[in-house]
Structure formats: C-alpha cells, structure tokens
Design a protein around this motif. Sequence first.
Motif, PDB file in Angstrom:
ATOM      1  N   PHE A   1      30.052  53.979  83.778  1.00 57.70           N
ATOM      2  CA  PHE A   1      30.737  54.097  82.511  1.00 57.70           C
ATOM      3  C   PHE A   1      32.032  53.234  82.383  1.00 57.70           C
ATOM      4  CE2 PHE A   1      33.598  56.670  85.244  1.00 57.70           C
ATOM      5  CZ  PHE A   1      34.757  56.841  84.336  1.00 57.70           C
ATOM      6  N   LEU A   2      32.677  52.898  83.382  1.00 60.16           N
ATOM      7  CA  LEU A   2      34.153  51.974  83.296  1.00 60.16           C
ATOM      8  C   LEU A   2      33.735  50.732  82.585  1.00 60.16           C
ATOM      9  CD1 LEU A   2      35.372  52.604  86.839  1.00 60.16           C
ATOM     10  CD2 LEU A   2      36.257  53.519  84.826  1.00 60.16           C
ATOM     11  N   ASP A   3      32.638  50.191  82.489  1.00 59.09           N
ATOM     12  CA  ASP A   3      32.414  48.792  82.252  1.00 59.09           C
ATOM     13  C   ASP A   3      31.485  48.729  81.001  1.00 59.09           C
ATOM     14  OD1 ASP A   3      34.130  47.441  83.966  1.00 59.09           O
ATOM     15  OD2 ASP A   3      32.389  47.895  85.667  1.00 59.09           O
ATOM     16  N   ASN A   4      30.758  49.946  80.402  1.00 58.05           N
ATOM     17  CA  ASN A   4      29.948  50.130  79.440  1.00 58.05           C
ATOM     18  C   ASN A   4      30.658  51.138  78.522  1.00 58.05           C
ATOM     19  OD1 ASN A   4      27.753  50.549  77.487  1.00 58.05           O
ATOM     20  ND2 ASN A   4      26.259  49.738  79.072  1.00 58.05           N
ATOM     21  N   PRO A   5      31.205  50.972  77.320  1.00 59.28           N
ATOM     22  CA  PRO A   5      31.633  51.888  76.491  1.00 59.28           C
ATOM     23  C   PRO A   5      30.370  52.895  75.927  1.00 59.28           C
ATOM     24  CG  PRO A   5      31.491  49.588  75.181  1.00 59.28           C
ATOM     25  CD  PRO A   5      31.174  49.392  76.737  1.00 59.28           C
ATOM     26  N   LEU A   6      29.217  52.468  75.876  1.00 55.93           N
ATOM     27  CA  LEU A   6      28.114  53.293  75.474  1.00 55.93           C
ATOM     28  C   LEU A   6      27.752  54.497  76.411  1.00 55.93           C
ATOM     29  CD1 LEU A   6      25.995  50.579  73.651  1.00 55.93           C
ATOM     30  CD2 LEU A   6      27.855  51.862  72.782  1.00 55.93           C
TER      31      LEU A   6
END
Length: 319
Positions: free
Chosen positions: A239-244
């Motif tokens: 989740f840290l690198d993917n806002p979705l």
Amino acid sequence: MPACDVNLEINKYADHLPLERQVRMMLRDGLTIDSQTLWDQINTVARLLKPAYDRLKSHILSQPVIGVDETHWKLMGEKGKKKGGKGKLWQAWAICCPEAVHYTIADSRSAETAKAVLEDFNGVALTDGYAAYESVTKQGGQFTQANCWAHVRRKFVEVEDQHPGRCCDVLDLIGQLYDVEREAKGKPPDEVLALRSERSKKMILAIQKWALEAEALPESNLGRAIKYMAKLWEGLCVFLDNPLVGLDNNGTERALRGVVLGRKNHYGSRSVRGTEVAAILYTLIESTKLASVDPRTYLKSAIIAARRGNEIPMPHQIG
C-alpha cells in the motif's frame, strides 16, 4: 412467470428465507405450492441472468485492485468433510471491487481453485494470509499480492489479554496507520502517496523495529502473531507505493456477509446446480447493494432485458 415477479429471488437471496419456509408462508395466504416449483422458477431466472454474472466477473478482473476472500458453503447430502451437520464442505470464493462482487462456489479451497477464480488477473489482489494465493503467484500468476492489516491487528488483539503491555505499542502503531488512511480518504492519488510517504512509512519502520525487538517465545501466542506478520511483511507494505491499495480487505469480508447469512438460514445447496444458482443470484443481489441500487428494481430490469434479447446491464450500470 411474469417478467416483473422477483419475490422468490429476493426472499431467498436477499432476505435469506428457505423455500420451504416460503411454501408455508404462501399456504397461510391460501396458495398451495411445493418447493420444487419455486426452485424451478429460481433456476429459470438464474439461467436468464447468467450473462450478467459472467460480465461482472470480467469487469472485476479488469480493475487495478481487487479484494479476494472465501468462506465455507455446504453441499448437503454429499459425503465428505463435515462442519455443523451432514454435507460436503465447499467454498464460496469472492472477488470484489468497490461497485461489484462476484462469487464462485467450488468444491475446493486449493491453489488450483484460486487460480481458476482469478484467471489471468494482473493487478493487485488484496488478501488475507491464506497460502493458496501465494501459491498461485509462484505458479505463474501475474498479480501482485497485498496483505491485510486488519488480519494482523486481530492476531495481536487475540493475545492482548495475555500480553497487555507488550501488545499495546504495536496496536497503537497499527491504529496510527488507520488514522493516516482516514485523513487520506477522498484525496487525489498523489496526495495519498505523499501522506503515506511522510507518515505511514515511519510507522511501518516502527512496527518492524518493535517486532524485531519483541521478546517472545516462537511458539507462544505472541510469537505466533509476530511470525504471522513477518510472513506477510512484503504484502503488508504494498500500500505504501500504490495509492489504490487499502490497508485491509474488510470490504470483501463485508461482501461475504450475505452469503454467510444465507448459509445460516438455508444451510447450503442441495445440488451442484444449486451452488451455481446461489453464486449467480448472490452475485447480482450483493452487487446491487454495493452499487446502491434496489435489488428488486435491478432484477426486474435485468429479466426484461434478457427476455428481449438485449444485453443485460450490470447493477452499477443502472444506478
């Protein structure tokens, strides 16, 4: 069957009333009918609406991020593994996006079944720690697996009474991750990533440090909770690198509630065809809820479209 009569489907798959109970209700109103006749009507509707069921699966698998989960379902009268009574234990698999959910009821909880459910999905699948999903990725699955922080949190909540002081810090840090997500809700993707980079990454590092320094026997309750988190660590950081990608898979769990309530009321299915019908009608009715569409309105319009030979709309297309 009149095109607009969807009472049976709503009663069974939205309100979870077994057909035998509906027979008794009708008898009190002076209508004598048997459950087989009711089943034949439901089966006819399911056959009509299967194209919408198939389209919903394709729609969900085309999304960049989906949730995946499963729960047990019983094929009654079949010999096999039992849970809470006679019957073979099957599984209801759910794939979910914000506006739709699709169920596949299958006779296995294996990696092969997970692979069949996910087909050629190549986005991010948010899951719990069940090993079948990891097995699929190792067998050539093209999706990225993200893991659920709610499941990790539950592991520490379960042992908090035995280790109150030692679990307090990690539960507080996980709570702070959720605080950031509440603040990020509704913001553009770049702002979500900025918040996570600025604040969530620090908490992730703090949780990792806590786990490395925690004094716990490997086979103790606390040790097993830490081991569970460590095993899923890579997926917990997606989740840290993917806002979705969200922190948890709670949306998919909520989408399984209708199936679970139905299971408690009519116990499962009496035939393989019954599992297929349940999957179709639960998919369509539960998707109407996610799309904020009245299930009765949707089923009426879907049946009319099918009988006219038109493409059946998906629930979120008529909202």
